[in-house]
Design an enzyme around this catalytic site. Structure first.
Site, mmCIF file in Angstrom:
data_model
loop_
_atom_site.group_PDB
_atom_site.id
_atom_site.type_symbol
_atom_site.label_atom_id
_atom_site.label_comp_id
_atom_site.label_asym_id
_atom_site.label_seq_id
_atom_site.Cartn_x
_atom_site.Cartn_y
_atom_site.Cartn_z
ATOM 1 N N CYS A 33 -84.218 -1.360 8.528
ATOM 2 C CA CYS A 33 -84.726 -2.516 7.775
ATOM 3 C C CYS A 33 -83.628 -3.469 7.319
ATOM 4 C CB CYS A 33 -85.552 -2.055 6.573
ATOM 5 S SG CYS A 33 -84.581 -1.318 5.225
ATOM 6 N N HIS A 51 -62.883 -5.355 6.023
ATOM 7 C CA HIS A 51 -63.409 -4.180 6.720
ATOM 8 C C HIS A 51 -64.604 -3.568 5.995
ATOM 9 C CE1 HIS A 51 -59.296 -3.516 8.909
ATOM 10 N NE2 HIS A 51 -60.039 -4.455 9.468
ATOM 11 N N CYS A 111 -87.011 2.468 3.288
ATOM 12 C CA CYS A 111 -87.838 2.872 4.428
ATOM 13 C C CYS A 111 -87.610 4.313 4.872
ATOM 14 C CB CYS A 111 -87.617 1.924 5.605
ATOM 15 S SG CYS A 111 -85.986 2.069 6.385
#
Length: 233
Positions: free
Chosen positions: A122, A111, A140
């Protein structure tokens, strides 16, 4: 029990119950997070897109619950068993990384884990320890999400997990409710392939009648006793 496990290919399947003994509430059970939140609404990709503030508020709540938790004697015993060649792998549904903290190496987190975040823009995955606000990508600057499996998403490394249980001699089924699929299929698959299933839980589960052995109690108390007996054989 010790003689059954010693020098065999043993695998542990762990669920929320093992971490509950470290003080982390479970989603299910009388003290579970289900009582306060509805993860079916919050732990989804749709919730992340629709309301990232509420989504991260929920996950920061979970991260705060987990951040100070320490591995208990069950986690530590499994790590010792692995180190001594008495445990081949741990397959866990937990996202808290307590098995890693305990020193286990061959851990499959089907999980994901809550401390890694993934940028939806990105794709960067990075370890982040913040427990408040929306976490943004260090590359980013876009919004990230915890690198966990959300409701409606496929679990990870499940083919590897099935391969491991098929090749095992014994499966230690520890603290799992046995109602979350496809993880709940794993002990059935192992048993069908010839493995003994030893279930350790504080209460019987959906799988208990199929288990070769059911040991009622806390894993942090039971596992050290079993391992100590293994060492003196």
């Amino acid at each position: 029990m010790a003689s059954l496990l010693k020098y065999k290919k043993n695998v542990a399947l762990t669920g929320a119950g093992i971490s509950q003994e470290s003080g982390i509430p479970t989603f299910r059970g009388k003290d579970g997070l289900w009582k306060t939140y509805n993860p079916e609404e919050l732990a989804t990709k749709n919730a992340f897109v629709k309301n990232p503030e509420l989504f991260w508020e929920f996950y920061n709540f979970r991260r705060n619950l987990i951040k100070n938790a320490l591995p208990n004697d069950a986690h530590l015993t499994l790590a010792s068993m692995e180190k001594e060649g008495q445990l081949f792998s741990i397959i866990t549904q937990n996202v808290d990384r307590l098995h890693i903290k305990a020193g286990s190496i061959n851990v499959i987190e089907i999980h994901g884990n809550i401390w890694d975040v993934k940028c939806e823009s990105c794709g960067k995955v990075e370890f982040r320890e913040e427990t408040s606000g929306i976490i943004k990508c260090s590359s980013c600057g876009e919004i990230t999400r915890p690198n966990v499996v959300l409701f409606g998403e496929s679990v990870r490394n499940i083919d590897e997990a099935f391969s491991i249980v098929r090749d095992s001699d014994n499966i230690l089924l520890i603290g799992t409710s046995s109602v979350v699929y496809p993880a709940a299929f794993l002990p059935y698959e192992g048993k069908e392939s010839g493995a003994n299933v030893i279930e350790i839980n504080i209460a019987k589960t959906e799988f208990s009648n199929e288990a070769d052995y059911f040991i009622k109690g806390k894993a942090a108390e039971i596992l050290p006793k079993i391992y100590n007996n293994m060492k003196i054989l």
